[in-house]
Design an enzyme around this catalytic site. Structure first.
Site, PDB file in Angstrom:
ATOM      1  N   LEU A   1     -15.227  97.329  34.307  1.00 30.22           N
ATOM      2  CA  LEU A   1     -16.528  97.527  33.661  1.00 30.22           C
ATOM      3  C   LEU A   1     -17.337  96.254  33.825  1.00 30.22           C
ATOM      4  CD1 LEU A   1     -15.468  99.289  30.334  1.00 30.22           C
ATOM      5  CD2 LEU A   1     -16.963 100.278  32.078  1.00 30.22           C
ATOM      6  N   ASP A   2     -18.660  96.395  34.020  1.00 31.76           N
ATOM      7  CA  ASP A   2     -19.524  95.232  34.146  1.00 31.76           C
ATOM      8  C   ASP A   2     -19.483  94.391  32.874  1.00 31.76           C
ATOM      9  OD1 ASP A   2     -20.432  95.856  36.721  1.00 31.76           O
ATOM     10  OD2 ASP A   2     -21.974  97.191  35.947  1.00 31.76           O
ATOM     11  N   LEU A   3     -19.904  93.136  32.993  1.00 32.71           N
ATOM     12  CA  LEU A   3     -19.879  92.197  31.867  1.00 32.71           C
ATOM     13  C   LEU A   3     -20.618  92.744  30.649  1.00 32.71           C
ATOM     14  CD1 LEU A   3     -19.129  89.288  30.909  1.00 32.71           C
ATOM     15  CD2 LEU A   3     -21.382  88.589  31.744  1.00 32.71           C
TER      16      LEU A   3
END
Length: 315
Positions: free
Chosen positions: A40-42
């Protein structure tokens, strides 16, 4: 807990990387052998399905599962990263609610999608995001994906007092919308926000993103950084096999060594006939021993768990 093996459902919070989340799991379980099934992206949050020990061999299988997200899309602007961490590169008028509803219909089904320039996709061996940051053009070809469902959950309209999302208010302008997406492997929700914004004669980017489901695994069943413990590890049993999309097969007593040694998968090794598809294989005592796939009446090994690797007992 020596040589732990199983699956961890982890609720990643926004602001930490998926890699950092894996670090927390390694520390809690006292192991280095973990494998993620899709980062998952930051800025994003939600479900990470993490395979531990001998079950890291299942990571590719789980990565291929459909995924469900809840996304908040901001309209009227687009950033270079297509999310809240980037710089605004485009502004546009707000879209009408009716246009948004029609656009969600257009972006449901099998479509071609161009991934974001800020992504980990490799181009000639280099990440697209690294090329973009270096000022180079990242030419990423569109690829086929499937959006199974795109449901408008709610919207923030320019007339702030209105909560009517029906036909009577389709002319109202939309500042932001919360949308539930059910998508195939490889779908970028950031790109959906961009493309839906453009289709509405506006611009769009993500503000928040939450992954709520991966295949049969649900976010509500996940542990977070405050609640994760050794007890969060799910051993491979018949229920975990089902959640992983596998059947269960049991060896007859005395057939375990044949399986460990890779002998031909004869029908008389098993207590009942193998089903078509992939099956988790358990010994007569319920010990998880590996996986096999039967196709066209013929069975083949997927992998065999080494004898010394402990696992849970089947239910």
């Amino acid at each position: 807990m020596p040589n732990p093996s199983g699956i961890i459902l982890y609720d990643k919070k926004p602001g930490i990387t998926s890699f950092s989340a894996l670090g927390k799991i390694k520390k809690v379980l006292g192991t280095k052998k973990v494998g993620h099934t899709g980062t998952l992206d930051l800025f994003a949050q939600g479900l990470l399905v993490v395979c531990v020990g001998s079950l890291t061999r299942l990571a590719g299988l789980i990565t291929a599962f459909d995924k469900e997200y809840e996304a908040k899309i901001i309209f009227g602007e687009q950033t270079d990263t297509l999310d809240p961490t980037g710089q605004v590169v485009k502004t546009a008028p707000l879209p009408a609610l009716g246009a948004l509803k029609e656009s969600l219909k257009k972006f449901t089904g099998k479509i071609m999608q161009r991934p974001p320039e800020f992504s980990a996709i490799k181009i000639d061996g280099k990440r697209a995001s690294d090329l973009t940051r270096a000022g180079k053009t990242a030419e990423i070809p569109a690829r086929p994906i499937t959006v199974f469902e795109a449901e408008l959950l709610d919207a923030e309209l320019e007339a702030a007092a209105s909560t009517d999302y029906g036909l009577a208010n389709d002319a109202a302008l939309v500042k932001s919308a919360r949308v539930r997406f059910l998508v195939s492997k490889g779908t970028y929700i950031r790109s959906l926000a961009r493309d839906i914004g453009q289709d509405c004669q506006s611009a769009g980017r993500l503000e928040t993103l939450k992954r709520t489901r991966v295949g049969n695994f649900l976010l509500k069943d996940a542990a977070d950084e405050d609640t994760i413990s050794v007890s969060s590890l799910r051993p491979m049993d018949t229920e975990t096999a089902r959640l992983c999309g596998m059947k269960s097969a049991f060896l007859k007593a005395g057939a375990e060594n044949d399986f460990y040694n890779g002998r031909p998968l004869r029908a008389n090794l098993f207590s009942s006939p193998l089903d078509e598809g992939t099956s988790a294989v358990f010994g007569a005592d319920g010990l998880f021993m590996g996986a096999v796939t039967k196709s066209g009446g013929r069975a083949r090994y997927e992998y065999v768990v080494p004898k010394e690797a402990p696992s849970g007992a089947a239910k």
